[in-house]
Design an enzyme around this catalytic site. Sequence first.
Site, mmCIF file in Angstrom:
data_model
loop_
_atom_site.group_PDB
_atom_site.id
_atom_site.type_symbol
_atom_site.label_atom_id
_atom_site.label_comp_id
_atom_site.label_asym_id
_atom_site.label_seq_id
_atom_site.Cartn_x
_atom_site.Cartn_y
_atom_site.Cartn_z
ATOM 1 N N ASP A 123 -19.715 21.428 -38.246
ATOM 2 C CA ASP A 123 -18.632 22.226 -38.811
ATOM 3 C C ASP A 123 -17.780 21.294 -39.666
ATOM 4 O O ASP A 123 -17.267 20.291 -39.176
ATOM 5 C CB ASP A 123 -17.791 22.794 -37.654
ATOM 6 C CG ASP A 123 -17.103 24.100 -38.008
ATOM 7 O OD1 ASP A 123 -16.643 24.230 -39.171
ATOM 8 O OD2 ASP A 123 -17.022 24.977 -37.136
ATOM 9 N N ASP A 224 -15.746 25.328 -43.133
ATOM 10 C CA ASP A 224 -14.566 26.054 -42.690
ATOM 11 C C ASP A 224 -13.713 26.525 -43.880
ATOM 12 O O ASP A 224 -13.470 25.746 -44.809
ATOM 13 C CB ASP A 224 -13.748 25.094 -41.815
ATOM 14 C CG ASP A 224 -12.640 25.766 -41.047
ATOM 15 O OD1 ASP A 224 -12.937 26.593 -40.168
ATOM 16 O OD2 ASP A 224 -11.457 25.465 -41.319
ATOM 17 N N GLU A 266 -17.536 29.618 -44.869
ATOM 18 C CA GLU A 266 -16.701 30.685 -44.330
ATOM 19 C C GLU A 266 -15.808 31.193 -45.459
ATOM 20 O O GLU A 266 -15.043 30.425 -46.023
ATOM 21 C CB GLU A 266 -15.848 30.162 -43.172
ATOM 22 C CG GLU A 266 -15.028 31.262 -42.499
ATOM 23 C CD GLU A 266 -13.899 30.732 -41.604
ATOM 24 O OE1 GLU A 266 -13.471 31.462 -40.708
ATOM 25 O OE2 GLU A 266 -13.438 29.593 -41.820
ATOM 26 N N HIS A 340 -16.100 32.230 -32.645
ATOM 27 C CA HIS A 340 -15.000 31.692 -31.830
ATOM 28 C C HIS A 340 -13.626 32.225 -32.250
ATOM 29 O O HIS A 340 -12.634 31.938 -31.591
ATOM 30 C CB HIS A 340 -15.009 30.168 -31.913
ATOM 31 C CG HIS A 340 -14.712 29.684 -33.309
ATOM 32 N ND1 HIS A 340 -15.568 29.892 -34.372
ATOM 33 C CD2 HIS A 340 -13.634 29.058 -33.818
ATOM 34 C CE1 HIS A 340 -15.023 29.395 -35.465
ATOM 35 N NE2 HIS A 340 -13.848 28.882 -35.163
ATOM 36 N N ASP A 341 -13.558 32.940 -33.369
ATOM 37 C CA ASP A 341 -12.281 33.504 -33.831
ATOM 38 C C ASP A 341 -12.189 34.995 -33.564
ATOM 39 O O ASP A 341 -11.167 35.617 -33.864
ATOM 40 C CB ASP A 341 -12.133 33.315 -35.350
ATOM 41 C CG ASP A 341 -12.017 31.860 -35.746
ATOM 42 O OD1 ASP A 341 -11.450 31.070 -34.969
ATOM 43 O OD2 ASP A 341 -12.487 31.518 -36.854
HETATM 44 C C1 GLC Z 1 -11.410 28.786 -39.535
HETATM 45 C C2 GLC Z 1 -11.840 28.493 -38.135
HETATM 46 C C3 GLC Z 1 -10.673 28.712 -37.217
HETATM 47 C C4 GLC Z 1 -9.582 27.770 -37.622
HETATM 48 C C5 GLC Z 1 -9.238 27.898 -39.111
HETATM 49 C C6 GLC Z 1 -8.450 26.723 -39.594
HETATM 50 O O1 GLC Z 1 -11.085 30.114 -39.743
HETATM 51 O O2 GLC Z 1 -12.950 29.264 -37.795
HETATM 52 O O3 GLC Z 1 -11.011 28.548 -35.874
HETATM 53 O O4 GLC Z 1 -8.427 28.026 -36.868
HETATM 54 O O5 GLC Z 1 -10.383 27.944 -39.918
HETATM 55 O O6 GLC Z 1 -9.244 25.559 -39.646
#
Ligand code: GLC
Length: 562
Positions: A123, A224, A266, A340-341
């Site tokens: 990640d 990310d 993402e 995980h979110d």
């Molecule tokens: C992404 C991650 C999340 C994190 C955010 C900031 O959305 O998946 O868990 O809090 O980025 O890094």
Amino acid sequence: MYALQLKSYAFGHSYILKYKGDKMKMKSKWWKKAVIYQIYPRSFQDSNGDGIGDLRGIIKRLDYLAHLGIDAIWLSPVYASPQDDNGYDISDYKNIDPMFGTMEDMEDLITEAGKKNIRIIMDLVLNHTSDEHAWFMEAQRSINNSYHDYYVWRDGGEDAPPNDLKSVFGGSAWEWVPGLKQYYFHQFSKKQPDLNWENPKLRQELYDMINWWIKKGVGGFRLDVIDQIAKEPDLKITNNGPKLHIYLRELNQKTFGNKDLITVGEAWGATPELSRIFSNPDGSEFSMVFQFEHIGLDQQEGKDKWDLFPMNFVKLKHVFEKWQHALYDTGWNSLFWNNHDLPRAVSRFGNDTDYRVESAKMLATLLHGMQGTPYIYQGEELGMTNVKFSIDQYRDIETLNMFKERLEKGYNKDHIIQSLWAKSRDNARTPMQWDSSQNAGFTEGNPWIMLNSNYKEINAENQVSDPNSVFSYYKRLIQLRHENEVLLNGRFELLFPDSKEIFAYKRVFYEKKINVYCNFTDQNVKCIRNIKKEDILIMNYEDFNKEYLRPYEAMIIKGYIS
Ligand code: GLC
Ligand code: CA
């Protein structure tokens, strides 16, 4: 803005010409057939009794993952971090946080997983670092420091931030540093200062770091909030900034481009048009992106995720249909229900009480039947559910900030708790349920976050040996994906588009086809006819019924175009 980007990036290049040749090449990419398993390391397996999952713990569980049949692990961050946002605040990209183990453990994980043909996807958090990263410590010293420009600073007066941009985790996106008389910009917590991608030196440092990880033998990267790197805070642009694709192409060329790696960005702001650029088959950016359109359907325009709202099922079908069509042969989809979110899939989209097993399998069928690369979030393969915590049991920064903020605004406490039960990120972060022993076999110490109390019933040990378990179903589904070329290449056609009960579609590849039928209700629904038992590739009921679909029934049927 989108139109502009399309013009300069899609058509300005030799896009059309290159495309035809590349299409054939891309067809054989390993990640198109792959199924990825996401591990949230803190909550997967503890190996030393400190209550926190770690790398040795993952190594111990590789047999389980190999048995499930997955091809790669996406590992949420394990780098050195003050853990303000559970590792998404990195203080050293080239070190492992002692909480998770050592660099040697990391190398062992890559090697041991490799022996089982499982690749490790790291990640990468490139939008921001921790405020405890050496760069930021330097940057804060003086505006003349050579690292100062690695971050995004603006002048302003105390209590007079440059503008009213908000952090995703609540409060202003600007943090005042009295010594410098400047604000720094942070889209997430104030311990996650945003990096300044305009600075070429910063970009090169990131590329060097990425290449260092590539040399270690990783299988790829999940990037990310990557569509937020090209922010223009003065214009209040946070994602899809005008220079985004320039940066991404440079990143690609200087690092993973032309390597046999999977990359998944993402991108909360992705549209189908943008995703064709992100996942262009010419390989100029990423393999694919995570887009979230289907995830936002239980949310009202203008409101946030905490304001609960029933999902529009017919819209869900049309959203998937749109993405399946939009990226067919011109890009590539990622397929996921949760991570995980996000809340647990079976609690959000299925029925986690009376039909937990059936609906967990149904959701898996629906998703894995489509074109793209499926992602399984740890515990999803067991049908793990959301958790009903009291406020002191939550750990997530987003959850805790929101709770405080809403209480201050006068919201009713019970309503806030209802929102947390439905949407808190901690729903996905309770420890993996391995067996029925104390703490579900996750730890011998005190777990960092409470377990879901249903672990005695829902756990891996029960399921691995049971041919009718959710686990065994996922295992068969993964196998099917590895073997079936229609699942890999077939064109998507939605069936019964207006049905409020059934999600069904066809996949067609030359003369071959498959049909996928899923009942989203707890009622019997008539929609199938004359189905032959021998044509069923997979189904989630043990006995056969050819007349109607039972509650949450799902099946994949093979056939030929007649
Ligand atoms: C992404 C991650 C999340 C994190 C955010 C900031 O959305 O998946 O868990 O809090 O980025 O890094
Ligand atoms: Ca540990």
